[in-house]
Design a protein around this motif. Structure first.
Motif, mmCIF file in Angstrom:
data_model
loop_
_atom_site.group_PDB
_atom_site.id
_atom_site.type_symbol
_atom_site.label_atom_id
_atom_site.label_comp_id
_atom_site.label_asym_id
_atom_site.label_seq_id
_atom_site.Cartn_x
_atom_site.Cartn_y
_atom_site.Cartn_z
ATOM 1 N N GLN A 24 -5.613 -0.766 13.551
ATOM 2 C CA GLN A 24 -6.893 -1.421 13.272
ATOM 3 C C GLN A 24 -6.836 -2.194 11.954
ATOM 4 O OE1 GLN A 24 -9.703 -1.280 15.500
ATOM 5 N NE2 GLN A 24 -10.080 -3.055 14.208
ATOM 6 N N GLU A 25 -6.117 -1.688 10.973
ATOM 7 C CA GLU A 25 -5.990 -2.386 9.695
ATOM 8 C C GLU A 25 -5.274 -3.713 9.870
ATOM 9 O OE1 GLU A 25 -5.817 1.376 6.577
ATOM 10 O OE2 GLU A 25 -3.993 0.777 7.646
ATOM 11 N N TYR B 259 0.803 -1.227 0.000
ATOM 12 C CA TYR B 259 0.000 0.000 0.000
ATOM 13 C C TYR B 259 0.843 1.287 0.000
ATOM 14 C CZ TYR B 259 -3.838 -3.160 1.136
ATOM 15 O OH TYR B 259 -4.762 -4.187 1.116
ATOM 16 N N PRO C 246 0.862 1.193 8.085
ATOM 17 C CA PRO C 246 -0.466 0.673 8.445
ATOM 18 C C PRO C 246 -0.973 1.292 9.743
ATOM 19 C CG PRO C 246 1.216 -0.884 9.108
ATOM 20 C CD PRO C 246 1.940 0.240 8.392
#
Length: 500
Positions: free
Chosen positions: A62-63, A55, A59
């Motif tokens: 929660q992800e 990505y 991060p």
């Protein structure tokens, strides 16, 4: 006593990377599984690196939690991550966390470098040993460089994140304050009190500085923001009465007669539609000898209870508190004022809060609508440190109209030396925008007072004053005669009105 949680140094490293947006961008070097001895932490580092590759960003905790639940990986990793990112873990001061992280990296990275050097010595690999010397030096001298600020190229993401946060200030109930501090000139909703700043209101004694700060504090919680209100003068119950009157609309001397349920319902009904919850407004009475360090301890206490810092810190008021260290020199008054302001402002920067407080005018600023920063009592250091300074002034006619004339005297985010009018209601302790009709009523009253003074005193000097018949200009009709004192008052008002 606050609860204590069993976190290792490795756990704290991961917690900081996932939950501290200020430090995390500096922690790329920590994403090396060779630094970690705990097998589960090694797994989490591997997952974080995989996320970044996919990505191209860090991060959120929660992800990772959601991803682990559906990944088929060990449930142990997911439970470990939940424990590391537990919101109940008490706040730890940034300087302590930074020191711990630096020591961890220096120790672990140096161990790895020395291990590689030992292997090279065993293999008689002099070239590798030579290459390891600068690596070893860098790891021994590793620092998070939190004090060096933003790198123009390396910290683009972090700079943009902070700017986006600053572009959403906490709005005042007063329209002109939002207008003159707008971060995006085409967006009227981008103005207000920016986080990590300090605003000081300036006025003579008993003009209504506490009313102004308390009224905007009530406005903040209607939008869901949490406020810590430190009172260095009035007791907690007296401050509560004022704030409750503001929110309920019941006169302050009657609010104690409301039933508990009725009072609670009236306050809760002030929440702005669409806002998730009414913000918290905590009032704490502290001594006039209170220092910024003692206020910081109260902010820590707020964090330990609610797991977040207050959005707004109101200190009523900074002029009478003490700095962390009192000076004993001829210039002590200046230094004390400057250091108090700097120390409270630094606290707001460190905790991402809006800071609001007040200072007084000295006698040269009493009853002067055009009083400036040169009339601030105590120390010029207040004016030098504050980000925004707004005066609260009134003359006898403004007082009869329950109005203030306010000047923005300092503003790091927009226009300076601009004036606006506001109104207040002592019964309900509310501060709000003056309407065009309110301003017209005041200028009409000023004109009538000047005419009455002329008729009484018999003026000897002719002066042409006012514009548009005297309503906007605040002067007498054409041909009326004023004495020296009245001429000076009219000239002052004309100077003020010329800004409209």
């Amino acid at each position: 006593m606050a609860a204590v949680y069993d976190l290792t140094r490795e756990d704290l490293v991961l917690r900081t990377y996932l939950m501290d947006f200020d430090i995390a961008p500096k922690m790329v070097s920590f994403l090396d599984d060779k630094l970690y001895s705990d097998a589960t932490n090694k797994t989490l580092i591997g997952i974080i690196r995989k996320f970044i590759r996919k990505y191209n960003r860090r991060p959120q905790a929660q992800e990772l939690i959601v991803g682990l639940a559906n990944s088929g990986l060990s449930e142990t990793a997911r439970q470990k991550l939940l424990a590391i990112c537990n919101a109940e873990v008490p706040y730890m001061k940034q300087d302590y966390v930074i020191t711990l992280l630096e020591n961890f990296y220096q120790e672990k990275a140096t161990e790895n470098a020395l291990r590689d050097a030992a292997t090279a010595l065993y293999d008689n690999d002099t070239e590798k040993i030579r290459d390891l010397l600068p690596v070893l030096r860098d790891r021994l001298n590793f620092s998070l460089h939190m004090g060096l600020g933003l790198d123009l190229v390396e910290d683009i993401e972090e700079a943009q994140r902070r700017l986006k946060e600053m572009s959403h200030p906490i709005r005042s109930a007063i329209g002109p304050i939002n207008q003159y501090t707008a971060q995006v000139k085409t967006d009227p909703n981008s103005g207000g009190y920016p986080r990590k700043t300090m605003t000081l209101f300036v006025g003579q004694p008993n003009v209504g500085k506490s009313l102004v700060m308390g009224s905007d504090a009530c406005n903040f919680i209607r939008y869901g923001y949490d406020v810590l209100y430190i009172s260095l003068e009035l007791s907690e119950e007296y401050v509560w009465r004022r704030l409750a009157a503001n929110l309920t609309g019941v006169p302050q001397y009657e609010v104690a007669d409301l039933s508990v349920d009725e009072c609670r319902k009236l306050i809760e009904n002030t929440k702005i539609p669409g806002v998730e919850r009414l913000g918290r407004l905590k009032v704490i009475r502290m001594k006039t000898t209170t220092t910024p360090a003692e206020i910081e301890a109260r902010v820590d206490q707020f964090y330990s209870i609610y797991k977040k810092n207050p959005d707004v810190l109101v200190v009523d008021y900074i002029g009478i508190m003490k700095p962390n260290r009192t000076h004993r020199t001829m210039e002590s008054m200046y230094l004390d004022g400057q250091e108090k302001a700097e120390q409270i402002r630094e606290l707001c920067i460190d905790r991402n809060m809006v800071g609001i407080s007040a200072v007084q005018f000295n006698r040269s600023g009493y009853s002067r609508l055009d009083a400036g920063l040169e009339s601030v009592s105590g120390s010029a250091g207040f004016a030098e440190t504050a980000d925004i300074m707004i005066t609260i002034t009134r003359d006898d006619l403004l007082k009869k109209q329950n109005m203030y004339a306010n000047f923005v005297k300092k503003n790091r985010f927009g226009e300076n030396e601009v004036m606006f009018y506001t109104k207040y209601d002592y019964n309900t302790m509310r501060w709000y925008d003056a309407t065009t009709d309110d301003i017209a009523a005041y200028t009409d009253a000023l004109t009538q007072a000047q005419i009455a003074a002329e008729a009484t005193n018999g003026m000897n000097q002719n002066i042409r004053v006012g514009t548009g018949g005297g309503n906007r200009g605040g002067g007498a009709p054409r041909g009326q005669k004023l004495n020296d004192k009245q001429q000076a008052a009219v000239a002052s008002m004309q100077s003020i009105y010329s800004q409209f």
